[in-house]
Enzyme design. Structure first.
Site, PDB file in Angstrom:
ATOM      1  N   ASP A 182       0.829  -1.204   0.000  1.00  0.00           N
ATOM      2  CA  ASP A 182       0.000   0.000   0.000  1.00  0.00           C
ATOM      3  C   ASP A 182       0.862   1.253   0.000  1.00  0.00           C
ATOM      4  O   ASP A 182       1.823   1.364   0.763  1.00  0.00           O
ATOM      5  CB  ASP A 182      -0.899   0.012   1.236  1.00  0.00           C
ATOM      6  CG  ASP A 182      -1.746   1.277   1.302  1.00  0.00           C
ATOM      7  OD1 ASP A 182      -2.774   1.319   0.614  1.00  0.00           O
ATOM      8  OD2 ASP A 182      -1.357   2.217   2.021  1.00  0.00           O
TER       9      ASP A 182
ATOM     10  N   TYR B 240       2.558  10.444  -0.534  1.00  0.00           N
ATOM     11  CA  TYR B 240       3.579  10.038   0.429  1.00  0.00           C
ATOM     12  C   TYR B 240       4.960  10.502  -0.038  1.00  0.00           C
ATOM     13  O   TYR B 240       5.400  10.193  -1.153  1.00  0.00           O
ATOM     14  CB  TYR B 240       3.596   8.517   0.612  1.00  0.00           C
ATOM     15  CG  TYR B 240       2.353   7.938   1.256  1.00  0.00           C
ATOM     16  CD1 TYR B 240       1.402   8.730   1.880  1.00  0.00           C
ATOM     17  CD2 TYR B 240       2.134   6.556   1.242  1.00  0.00           C
ATOM     18  CE1 TYR B 240       0.276   8.193   2.471  1.00  0.00           C
ATOM     19  CE2 TYR B 240       1.004   6.004   1.841  1.00  0.00           C
ATOM     20  CZ  TYR B 240       0.076   6.822   2.443  1.00  0.00           C
ATOM     21  OH  TYR B 240      -1.042   6.280   3.019  1.00  0.00           O
TER      22      TYR B 240
ATOM     23  N   GLN C  70     -10.196   2.227   3.811  1.00  0.00           N
ATOM     24  CA  GLN C  70      -8.912   2.183   4.520  1.00  0.00           C
ATOM     25  C   GLN C  70      -8.940   3.191   5.664  1.00  0.00           C
ATOM     26  O   GLN C  70      -8.635   4.359   5.491  1.00  0.00           O
ATOM     27  CB  GLN C  70      -7.752   2.485   3.573  1.00  0.00           C
ATOM     28  CG  GLN C  70      -6.400   2.276   4.249  1.00  0.00           C
ATOM     29  CD  GLN C  70      -5.241   2.423   3.273  1.00  0.00           C
ATOM     30  OE1 GLN C  70      -4.321   3.205   3.497  1.00  0.00           O
ATOM     31  NE2 GLN C  70      -5.280   1.672   2.188  1.00  0.00           N
TER      32      GLN C  70
ATOM     33  N   LYS D 233       6.976   0.965  23.585  1.00  0.00           N
ATOM     34  CA  LYS D 233       8.294   1.620  23.669  1.00  0.00           C
ATOM     35  C   LYS D 233       8.215   3.045  24.204  1.00  0.00           C
ATOM     36  O   LYS D 233       9.216   3.610  24.648  1.00  0.00           O
ATOM     37  CB  LYS D 233       8.977   1.611  22.305  1.00  0.00           C
ATOM     38  CG  LYS D 233       8.315   2.472  21.239  1.00  0.00           C
ATOM     39  CD  LYS D 233       9.062   2.350  19.914  1.00  0.00           C
ATOM     40  CE  LYS D 233       8.387   3.150  18.808  1.00  0.00           C
ATOM     41  NZ  LYS D 233       9.079   2.961  17.511  1.00  0.00           N
TER      42      LYS D 233
ATOM     43  N   GLN E  84      11.557  -5.536  11.867  1.00  0.00           N
ATOM     44  CA  GLN E  84      10.207  -5.128  12.261  1.00  0.00           C
ATOM     45  C   GLN E  84       9.159  -5.832  11.404  1.00  0.00           C
ATOM     46  O   GLN E  84       8.103  -6.230  11.899  1.00  0.00           O
ATOM     47  CB  GLN E  84      10.061  -3.608  12.139  1.00  0.00           C
ATOM     48  CG  GLN E  84      10.921  -2.833  13.133  1.00  0.00           C
ATOM     49  CD  GLN E  84      10.922  -1.343  12.838  1.00  0.00           C
ATOM     50  OE1 GLN E  84      10.893  -0.916  11.689  1.00  0.00           O
ATOM     51  NE2 GLN E  84      10.969  -0.543  13.895  1.00  0.00           N
TER      52      GLN E  84
END
Length: 332
Positions: free
Chosen positions: A49, A54, A177, A216, A290
């Site tokens: 995606d 972006y 979304q 975190k 990750q």
């Protein structure tokens, strides 16, 4: 990796999808971005995606280069249109002009002839909905787009689009979304019931709440250097979740995750996947590790007792107001 239908369509997508908002073209170098994409592919992720906006269109370019050489038919590539990609008055929105120009730019940057899913990134209050849906339908007929969807539309807007599509014989929306996580459940009251009824699947972003649900971020302490909270773009989205009362309660999820043999991130991603209306959960990454960690949430089943424990911990800080799903108003 496990796979689900995208809404009521025949398209299968990976339960975990890889998204490159913020990271590609801005937060991480291209070599690192490519390594993350490679890790995603190695772990069985097939759904990717992105969006034209972006990193000022750079994210699509990076993803296109990272996926070059991969068999196109083995991928589902999603992108979006709405936000400004240039200085002009027509360089934004969901007009026929901007959608048409945007898809051509996206295809060029992604180095592909078509995208599997093209999404309206927000609702456009300045363009007739019929114009937007007719343009989307034309792109489907041209083979440049296989399916169409929306992002961050409220139930009323989605219902209006479905009504027009049915009346005009346009291709129907198959997806929405939205932001969705243990902490942000604004779609549950109105959007999810409508989408379940009408056959739209949710492709959810921020299932880890911009990293808050990894644990975190600690109450009373500054965010770790290099974290999403310190990024100029990501920091705007995460700031509301960095209150000490939120962070304190998130820490109480650690023993729940530990009892299940999961990391906090895996628990967060698995949680959104328990919703049957969720087709895929988008994860982002700055490091390949990750990606490998997050994909272990695929196929995890959380029983009712675990879900209740999570609710008991988080209920006072969960955002549920459907009115929080908003698009920018008309320009003055």
């Amino acid at each position: 990796m496990e796979f689900r239908h995208l809404g009521r369509s025949g398209l299968m997508v990976s339960e975990i999808s890889y998204g490159n908002w913020i990271t590609h073209g801005s937060q991480v170098e291209e070599d690192a971005a490519k390594e993350c994409v490679k890790a995603a592919l190695d772990e069985g992720i097939t759904t990717f995606d992105t969006a034209d906006v972006y990193a000022g269109t750079k994210a699509e370019e990076v993803l296109g280069r990272a996926l070059k050489g991969v068999r196109r038919e083995s991928l589902e590539i999603f992108t979006k249109v709405y936000w400004p990609t240039g200085p002009g008055p027509n360089d934004r929105g969901l007009s026929r002009k901007h959608i048409t120009e945007s898809i051509h730019g996206s295809l060029r940057r992604l180095q592909t002839d078509y995208v599997d899913l093209y999404q309206a990134h927000r609702f456009d209050h300045e363009t007739p909905l019929e114009e937007t849906l007719k343009t989307f339908d034309d792109l489907v007929r041209q083979g440049k787009v296989l399916y169409v969807g929306v992002s961050e539309w409220n139930a009323e807007q989605i219902a209006a689009a479905l009504k027009i599509a049915d009346e005009m014989g346009f291709d129907r929306l198959v997806s929405n979304q939205p932001q969705y996580s243990m902490l942000w459940r604004v779609i549950e009251a109105e959007v999810v019931p409508l989408c379940q009824k009408e056959g739209l699947g949710q492709v959810v972003w921020s299932p880890i709440a911009q990293g808050v649900l990894t644990g975190k971020y600690l109450p009373g302490q500054p965010p770790p250097a290099g974290s999403r909270a310190t990024d100029p773009t990501g920091g705007n989205f995460i700031s509301r979740m960095l209150a000490d009362d939120v962070l304190t309660r998130v820490q109480e999820l650690k023993p729940i995750a530990a009892d299940l043999g999961l990391t906090m991130a895996q628990l967060a991603v698995a949680w959104v996947l328990q919703n049957p209306n969720v087709s895929s959960a988008i994860v982002g990454a700055t490091k390949p590790e990750q990606v490998r960690d997050n994909v272990k949430a695929a196929g995890v089943k959380l029983d009712a007792e675990v879900l209740k424990k999570i609710d008991d911990v988080l209920d006072p800080i969960v955002e549920r107001d459907p009115a929080k799903t908003v698009s920018p108003p008309k320009r003055p």
